[in-house]
Motif scaffolding. Structure first.
Motif, mmCIF file in Angstrom:
data_model
loop_
_atom_site.group_PDB
_atom_site.id
_atom_site.type_symbol
_atom_site.label_atom_id
_atom_site.label_comp_id
_atom_site.label_asym_id
_atom_site.label_seq_id
_atom_site.Cartn_x
_atom_site.Cartn_y
_atom_site.Cartn_z
ATOM 1 N N ALA A 64 11.720 10.032 -5.481
ATOM 2 C CA ALA A 64 11.045 8.775 -5.151
ATOM 3 C C ALA A 64 11.165 8.491 -3.648
ATOM 4 O O ALA A 64 10.209 8.021 -3.010
ATOM 5 C CB ALA A 64 11.642 7.623 -5.958
ATOM 6 N N ARG A 65 12.326 8.773 -3.091
ATOM 7 C CA ARG A 65 12.534 8.543 -1.652
ATOM 8 C C ARG A 65 11.548 9.366 -0.836
ATOM 9 O O ARG A 65 10.921 8.862 0.108
ATOM 10 C CB ARG A 65 13.973 8.886 -1.263
ATOM 11 N N SER B 248 9.619 -3.223 -4.149
ATOM 12 C CA SER B 248 11.044 -3.340 -3.783
ATOM 13 C C SER B 248 11.672 -1.977 -3.560
ATOM 14 O O SER B 248 12.489 -1.795 -2.654
ATOM 15 C CB SER B 248 11.806 -4.113 -4.858
ATOM 16 N N THR B 249 11.267 -0.984 -4.371
ATOM 17 C CA THR B 249 11.800 0.372 -4.184
ATOM 18 C C THR B 249 11.382 0.914 -2.822
ATOM 19 O O THR B 249 12.198 1.498 -2.086
ATOM 20 C CB THR B 249 11.301 1.316 -5.287
ATOM 21 N N VAL C 233 13.957 1.980 0.316
ATOM 22 C CA VAL C 233 13.912 3.316 0.921
ATOM 23 C C VAL C 233 13.734 3.199 2.427
ATOM 24 O O VAL C 233 14.449 3.836 3.216
ATOM 25 C CB VAL C 233 12.789 4.169 0.308
ATOM 26 N N LEU C 234 12.775 2.389 2.859
ATOM 27 C CA LEU C 234 12.474 2.277 4.288
ATOM 28 C C LEU C 234 13.566 1.535 5.056
ATOM 29 O O LEU C 234 13.663 1.655 6.276
ATOM 30 C CB LEU C 234 11.128 1.586 4.482
ATOM 31 N N ALA C 235 14.396 0.795 4.326
ATOM 32 C CA ALA C 235 15.527 0.120 4.962
ATOM 33 C C ALA C 235 16.779 0.982 4.935
ATOM 34 O O ALA C 235 17.837 0.561 5.410
ATOM 35 C CB ALA C 235 15.799 -1.211 4.266
ATOM 36 N N GLY C 236 16.673 2.208 4.362
ATOM 37 C CA GLY C 236 17.818 3.119 4.300
ATOM 38 C C GLY C 236 18.820 2.774 3.226
ATOM 39 O O GLY C 236 19.977 3.199 3.283
ATOM 40 N N ARG C 237 18.390 2.036 2.192
ATOM 41 C CA ARG C 237 19.305 1.598 1.139
ATOM 42 C C ARG C 237 19.072 2.342 -0.172
ATOM 43 O O ARG C 237 19.384 1.838 -1.246
ATOM 44 C CB ARG C 237 19.153 0.091 0.917
ATOM 45 N N HIS C 238 18.556 3.560 -0.089
ATOM 46 C CA HIS C 238 18.242 4.313 -1.307
ATOM 47 C C HIS C 238 19.495 4.747 -2.064
ATOM 48 O O HIS C 238 19.470 4.917 -3.277
ATOM 49 C CB HIS C 238 17.392 5.543 -0.960
ATOM 50 N N VAL C 239 20.607 4.924 -1.340
ATOM 51 C CA VAL C 239 21.831 5.389 -2.004
ATOM 52 C C VAL C 239 22.448 4.274 -2.827
ATOM 53 O O VAL C 239 22.702 4.431 -4.029
ATOM 54 C CB VAL C 239 22.843 5.924 -0.969
ATOM 55 N N ASP C 240 22.692 3.109 -2.170
ATOM 56 C CA ASP C 240 23.351 2.032 -2.913
ATOM 57 C C ASP C 240 22.453 1.445 -3.999
ATOM 58 O O ASP C 240 22.936 0.855 -4.976
ATOM 59 C CB ASP C 240 23.835 0.924 -1.957
ATOM 60 N N MET C 241 21.139 1.630 -3.881
ATOM 61 C CA MET C 241 20.232 1.137 -4.923
ATOM 62 C C MET C 241 19.905 2.229 -5.954
ATOM 63 O O MET C 241 19.090 2.023 -6.850
ATOM 64 C CB MET C 241 18.929 0.616 -4.288
ATOM 65 N N GLN D 249 0.823 -1.212 0.000
ATOM 66 C CA GLN D 249 0.000 0.000 0.000
ATOM 67 C C GLN D 249 0.857 1.261 0.000
ATOM 68 O O GLN D 249 0.532 2.249 -0.662
ATOM 69 C CB GLN D 249 -0.937 -0.009 1.219
ATOM 70 N N VAL D 250 1.962 1.238 0.732
ATOM 71 C CA VAL D 250 2.886 2.378 0.729
ATOM 72 C C VAL D 250 3.440 2.585 -0.674
ATOM 73 O O VAL D 250 3.502 3.707 -1.191
ATOM 74 C CB VAL D 250 4.034 2.150 1.740
ATOM 75 N N ALA D 251 3.856 1.491 -1.312
ATOM 76 C CA ALA D 251 4.426 1.576 -2.659
ATOM 77 C C ALA D 251 3.403 2.109 -3.659
ATOM 78 O O ALA D 251 3.732 2.962 -4.505
ATOM 79 C CB ALA D 251 4.921 0.194 -3.087
ATOM 80 N N GLN D 252 2.162 1.632 -3.570
ATOM 81 C CA GLN D 252 1.123 2.080 -4.495
ATOM 82 C C GLN D 252 0.830 3.567 -4.316
ATOM 83 O O GLN D 252 0.686 4.293 -5.300
ATOM 84 C CB GLN D 252 -0.148 1.243 -4.277
#
Length: 339
Positions: A39-40, A20-21, A25-33, A10-13
């Motif tokens: 989008a973040r 997966s995006t 983001v919520l895992a703090g991996r927006h930089v390496d991905m 629901q958050v993604a939608q």
């Protein structure tokens, strides 16, 4: 019925991104991905609007990490004074983003086995195995193979298999003797209590006291033996005062003994510290309640709890298992003075 919690989908939608995006983001991996800032921000805004909270149970099943630890003690948790060790452990757990579960066995081996089994079923990451009184223990077989730190207890193994965190009772004994020595006392110094060899704290405190007096060239005048309790101390000191000259300084094995000593000295018409200096161990609330307030060597319960959890979760715990002695500071008050 409670409101249904929002899902990651629901958050993604709402954010207009893939599941997966949103997860990255919520895992703090927006930089390496390499996820764009736009989008973040959309994901974070959507999570806030939906009051999204991650499903920790599902995450733990994926990662095999639950971010939980368990403290198993005999009676530590229910003691209002030693319970400060629990506060220290809780604070350290929170600092590392963990929850701390607490279980008390009251020394019952069957209850202990059941508690540990229940914690293992809940997949806790690590254990603090604690004791109310400093003593030697055998680590339960169920804990073998799991990360464990011993709190206020230790094993007899020549080469420790676990980190142990205990108060430095040996140095505390030295400190108590130094309070008396630095006050100018050279004779008439008695111990009050029963320094039984099977009591770890008594044995260590006595060894430290003797080392300090030997180094200063001072001989103890004697020991007034009693249980570590006020009425026993009161009766023993009353008998000692009736049978000979009054002491000049008394080193009590704990604050409860000191309470009995205070009562006996008062009844004999002796003032503290004018006639007799008194020093003790533990620095319980009793030490501040007595009049004059009691000089006492403090048991560092909070620091013990903090350090035990820190060894479980921090970098220091990766070192070779060892016994760590936590300093016991002197709380100087009005019960000691010059002879």
């Amino acid at each position: 019925m409670p409101p249904q919690r929002a899902t990651l989908l629901q958050v993604a939608q709402r954010a207009g991104v893939s599941r997966s995006t949103a997860s990255f983001v919520l895992a703090g991996r927006h930089v390496d991905m390499r996820i764009s800032e736009d989008a973040r921000q959309r994901v974070l805004r959507a999570a806030q609007e939906l009051d999204y909270r991650p499903n920790l149970m599902a995450r733990s099943l994926r990662t095999k990490v639950t971010k939980t630890i368990a403290l198993v003690s005999d009676t530590l948790a229910s003691d209002p004074y030693a319970g400060r060790a629990i506060h220290g452990g809780l604070a350290a757990a929170v600092a590392h983003g963990h929850l701390l579960f607490i279980g008390e066995t009251e020394g019952d081996a069957v209850v202990e086995e059941k508690l540990i089994s229940d914690f293992l079923d809940r997949q806790v990451d690590a254990f603090v195995y604690a004791s109310m009184f400093t003593r030697y223990v055998r680590v339960p077989k169920l804990l073998k193979g799991h990360p464990v730190v011993l709190l206020n207890c230790l094993t007899r193994a020549a080469r420790p298999a676990y980190h142990s965190v205990i108060p430095d009772e040996l140095a505390a004994g030295w400190s108590a003797a130094k309070v008396v020595i630095d006050g100018g006392h050279r004779d008439g110094i008695h111990l009050v209590g029963n320094p039984a060899q099977h009591v770890f704290a008594g044995r260590e405190r006595l060894a430290g006291i003797r080392e300090a007096f030997t180094a200063a060239g001072i001989k103890l005048a004697g020991t007034i033996e009693c249980d570590w309790w006020p009425d026993s101390a009161y009766e023993a000191v009353t008998r000692a005062l009736a049978g000979g000259p009054p002491p000049k300084a008394l080193i009590c094995f704990n604050d409860r003994v000191a309470l009995g000593v205070y009562q006996a000295l008062r009844e004999a018409g002796l003032s503290i510290p004018g006639d007799v200096s008194v020093v003790s161990f533990d620095d319980s609330d009793l030490a501040a309640w007595l009049r004059p307030q009691l000089t006492s060597i403090s048991l560092p319960h909070y620091q013990l709890g903090w350090q035990a959890v820190e060894l479980l979760l921090g970098e220091a715990g990766r070192s070779e298992p060892a016994i760590r002695r936590i300093p016991m500071p002197v709380r100087s008050r009005g019960s000691t003075g010059k002879p």
